[in-house]
Motif scaffolding. Structure first.
Motif, mmCIF file in Angstrom:
data_model
loop_
_atom_site.group_PDB
_atom_site.id
_atom_site.type_symbol
_atom_site.label_atom_id
_atom_site.label_comp_id
_atom_site.label_asym_id
_atom_site.label_seq_id
_atom_site.Cartn_x
_atom_site.Cartn_y
_atom_site.Cartn_z
ATOM 1 N N GLY A 1 0.808 -1.210 0.000
ATOM 2 C CA GLY A 1 0.000 0.000 0.000
ATOM 3 C C GLY A 1 0.837 1.254 0.000
ATOM 4 N N CYS A 2 0.179 2.377 -0.279
ATOM 5 C CA CYS A 2 0.841 3.674 -0.246
ATOM 6 C C CYS A 2 0.920 4.167 1.201
ATOM 7 C CB CYS A 2 0.056 4.667 -1.099
ATOM 8 S SG CYS A 2 0.847 6.293 -1.233
ATOM 9 N N ALA A 3 1.947 4.958 1.487
ATOM 10 C CA ALA A 3 2.113 5.498 2.835
ATOM 11 C C ALA A 3 1.150 6.645 3.124
ATOM 12 C CB ALA A 3 3.558 5.974 3.028
ATOM 13 N N ASP A 4 0.379 7.057 2.135
ATOM 14 C CA ASP A 4 -0.604 8.129 2.300
ATOM 15 C C ASP A 4 -1.425 7.906 3.571
ATOM 16 O OD1 ASP A 4 -3.205 9.574 1.964
ATOM 17 O OD2 ASP A 4 -2.341 10.112 0.021
ATOM 18 N N ALA A 5 -1.529 8.942 4.392
ATOM 19 C CA ALA A 5 -2.206 8.823 5.691
ATOM 20 C C ALA A 5 -3.691 8.497 5.555
ATOM 21 C CB ALA A 5 -2.040 10.123 6.479
ATOM 22 N N ARG A 6 -4.254 8.725 4.371
ATOM 23 C CA ARG A 6 -5.688 8.460 4.165
ATOM 24 C C ARG A 6 -5.956 7.024 3.722
ATOM 25 N NH1 ARG A 6 -6.159 12.996 -0.288
ATOM 26 N NH2 ARG A 6 -4.206 11.920 -0.795
ATOM 27 N N VAL A 7 -4.911 6.255 3.508
ATOM 28 C CA VAL A 7 -5.053 4.914 2.942
ATOM 29 C C VAL A 7 -4.541 3.894 3.960
ATOM 30 C CG1 VAL A 7 -4.511 3.420 0.989
ATOM 31 C CG2 VAL A 7 -4.711 5.885 0.645
ATOM 32 N N ALA A 8 -5.431 3.426 4.826
ATOM 33 C CA ALA A 8 -5.076 2.480 5.892
ATOM 34 C C ALA A 8 -5.734 1.141 5.602
ATOM 35 C CB ALA A 8 -5.529 3.009 7.243
ATOM 36 N N PRO A 9 -4.966 0.150 5.114
ATOM 37 C CA PRO A 9 -5.571 -1.110 4.660
ATOM 38 C C PRO A 9 -6.436 -1.826 5.681
ATOM 39 C CG PRO A 9 -3.308 -0.942 3.887
ATOM 40 C CD PRO A 9 -3.529 0.208 4.828
ATOM 41 N N ASP A 10 -6.042 -1.828 6.949
ATOM 42 C CA ASP A 10 -6.839 -2.554 7.946
ATOM 43 C C ASP A 10 -8.252 -2.001 8.038
ATOM 44 O OD1 ASP A 10 -4.669 -4.325 9.440
ATOM 45 O OD2 ASP A 10 -3.797 -2.361 9.052
ATOM 46 N N PHE A 11 -8.394 -0.668 7.900
ATOM 47 C CA PHE A 11 -9.716 -0.057 7.913
ATOM 48 C C PHE A 11 -10.432 -0.271 6.583
ATOM 49 C CE2 PHE A 11 -7.526 2.606 11.128
ATOM 50 C CZ PHE A 11 -8.349 2.320 12.200
ATOM 51 N N ILE A 12 -9.709 -0.031 5.475
ATOM 52 C CA ILE A 12 -10.310 -0.119 4.145
ATOM 53 C C ILE A 12 -10.940 -1.487 3.909
ATOM 54 C CG2 ILE A 12 -9.737 -0.217 1.679
ATOM 55 C CD1 ILE A 12 -7.647 1.988 2.283
ATOM 56 N N PHE A 13 -10.284 -2.542 4.414
ATOM 57 C CA PHE A 13 -10.781 -3.898 4.191
ATOM 58 C C PHE A 13 -11.471 -4.476 5.424
ATOM 59 C CE2 PHE A 13 -7.281 -3.495 1.081
ATOM 60 C CZ PHE A 13 -8.024 -3.702 -0.072
ATOM 61 N N ASP A 14 -11.675 -3.642 6.448
ATOM 62 C CA ASP A 14 -12.384 -4.046 7.661
ATOM 63 C C ASP A 14 -11.867 -5.370 8.207
ATOM 64 O OD1 ASP A 14 -14.231 -3.778 9.728
ATOM 65 O OD2 ASP A 14 -15.756 -4.931 8.649
ATOM 66 N N GLN A 15 -10.549 -5.421 8.423
ATOM 67 C CA GLN A 15 -9.920 -6.618 8.964
ATOM 68 C C GLN A 15 -9.381 -6.332 10.364
ATOM 69 O OE1 GLN A 15 -10.023 -9.653 7.198
ATOM 70 N NE2 GLN A 15 -11.393 -8.359 5.975
ATOM 71 N N GLY A 16 -9.257 -7.376 11.150
ATOM 72 C CA GLY A 16 -8.812 -7.229 12.527
ATOM 73 C C GLY A 16 -7.310 -7.376 12.669
ATOM 74 N N PRO A 17 -6.796 -7.213 13.887
ATOM 75 C CA PRO A 17 -5.375 -7.372 14.139
ATOM 76 C C PRO A 17 -4.899 -8.767 13.715
ATOM 77 C CG PRO A 17 -6.459 -6.385 16.032
ATOM 78 C CD PRO A 17 -7.541 -6.843 15.107
ATOM 79 N N GLY A 18 -3.775 -8.801 13.021
ATOM 80 C CA GLY A 18 -3.203 -10.076 12.605
ATOM 81 C C GLY A 18 -3.710 -10.597 11.276
ATOM 82 N N ASP A 19 -4.706 -9.928 10.669
ATOM 83 C CA ASP A 19 -5.272 -10.430 9.414
ATOM 84 C C ASP A 19 -4.466 -10.016 8.188
ATOM 85 O OD1 ASP A 19 -7.379 -11.787 10.600
ATOM 86 O OD2 ASP A 19 -8.728 -10.069 10.514
ATOM 87 N N LEU A 20 -3.808 -8.852 8.247
ATOM 88 C CA LEU A 20 -3.093 -8.332 7.090
ATOM 89 C C LEU A 20 -1.620 -8.108 7.412
ATOM 90 C CD1 LEU A 20 -5.634 -5.654 5.795
ATOM 91 C CD2 LEU A 20 -5.444 -8.062 5.138
ATOM 92 N N PHE A 21 -0.770 -8.464 6.450
ATOM 93 C CA PHE A 21 0.676 -8.220 6.543
ATOM 94 C C PHE A 21 0.961 -7.101 5.550
ATOM 95 C CE2 PHE A 21 5.155 -9.189 5.572
ATOM 96 C CZ PHE A 21 5.671 -9.330 6.846
ATOM 97 N N VAL A 22 1.196 -5.897 6.072
ATOM 98 C CA VAL A 22 1.181 -4.698 5.233
ATOM 99 C C VAL A 22 2.580 -4.127 5.031
ATOM 100 C CG1 VAL A 22 0.244 -2.376 4.989
ATOM 101 C CG2 VAL A 22 -1.138 -4.173 6.060
ATOM 102 N N VAL A 23 2.887 -3.843 3.757
ATOM 103 C CA VAL A 23 4.119 -3.158 3.380
ATOM 104 C C VAL A 23 3.708 -1.847 2.723
ATOM 105 C CG1 VAL A 23 6.187 -3.227 1.928
ATOM 106 C CG2 VAL A 23 5.361 -5.315 3.034
#
Length: 224
Positions: A76-98
């Motif tokens: 994902g982009c480092a843009d502060a408006r683009v937070a994958p955990d929120f965008i995809f409604d996933q919980g802690p441990g569900d996404l490995f984000v770079v």
């Protein structure tokens, strides 16, 4: 990353890439790339509708201290408006984000994704671009004006430059949107061919690499 995993990657006596998830690998191995993608898109639907799933962030905390079992890696982009955990409604441990400005993959990012795939068993890599990406917009401006940027910013421009060139050849009505999409496609193509780890996992159909576009105004993700 746990101490055990660090020791393994550093050449400890244990076999290389003994997964951090080895004690309970069933969860990550039980989900296919297609199922993982469906979960992400379902979650994005909830986010866009402002109807996120109710969850207790304290639930499973002890289990997460012992291991992680992400269903997907997100570039994902480092843009502060683009937070994958929120965008995809996933919980802690569900996404490995770079994340890096411009959602491209350098050597460090590739190594992280290789870890997510080979050690944690994530079956999906999603490269996520977004509307009005400042990094892509800056690259277009620099290429047009021949400006010289300070510090390490030229590294970012050089990474995104191929996508801007592809967009120019396409002669799209919206050069920025086209460059953002081409940047995602370029990164997807690079990852699919990044041997030995990711390319082999893709060839064996254990892992799928896909691209997506996040519209900041609507909250919706569309696949590219």
């Amino acid at each position: 990353m746990t101490a055990v995993a660090v020791g393994t990657l550093a050449g400890a006596s244990a076999p290389p890439f003994r997964a951090e998830a080895a004690s309970d690998g069933a969860r990550s191995k039980a989900i296919t790339p297609e199922e993982a993608l469906a979960r992400l898109l379902d979650g994005n639907g909830r986010y866009a509708a402002n109807a996120p799933a109710n969850r207790d962030f304290s639930a499973g905390r002890a289990a997460r201290a012992a291991a992680q079992h992400p269903i997907a890696c997100i570039v994902g982009c480092a843009d502060a408006r683009v937070a994958p955990d929120f965008i995809f409604d996933q919980g802690p441990g569900d996404l490995f984000v770079v994340r890096v400005a411009g959602n491209f993959v350098n050597t460090d990012g590739l190594a992280s994704l290789e870890y997510g795939v080979s050690v944690l068993g994530a079956p999906l890599i999603l490269v996520l671009g977004h509307s009005e990406c400042g990094a892509v917009k800056a690259t277009i401006d620099v290429m047009r004006t021949k400006a010289v940027l300070p510090g390490h910013l030229p590294v970012l421009v050089d990474a995104i430059r191929p996508a801007v060139d592809l967009a120019a050849k396409a002669r799209a009505q919206d050069p920025l949107a086209e460059a953002i999409a081409q940047n995602v496609r370029h990164t997807v193509g690079r990852l699919e061919q990044s041997g030995p780890i990711i390319a082999e996992a893709v060839a064996a159909q254990r892992v799928k690499v896909v691209g997506g576009f996040y519209d900041i105004a609507t909250g919706k993700v569309a696949l590219l």
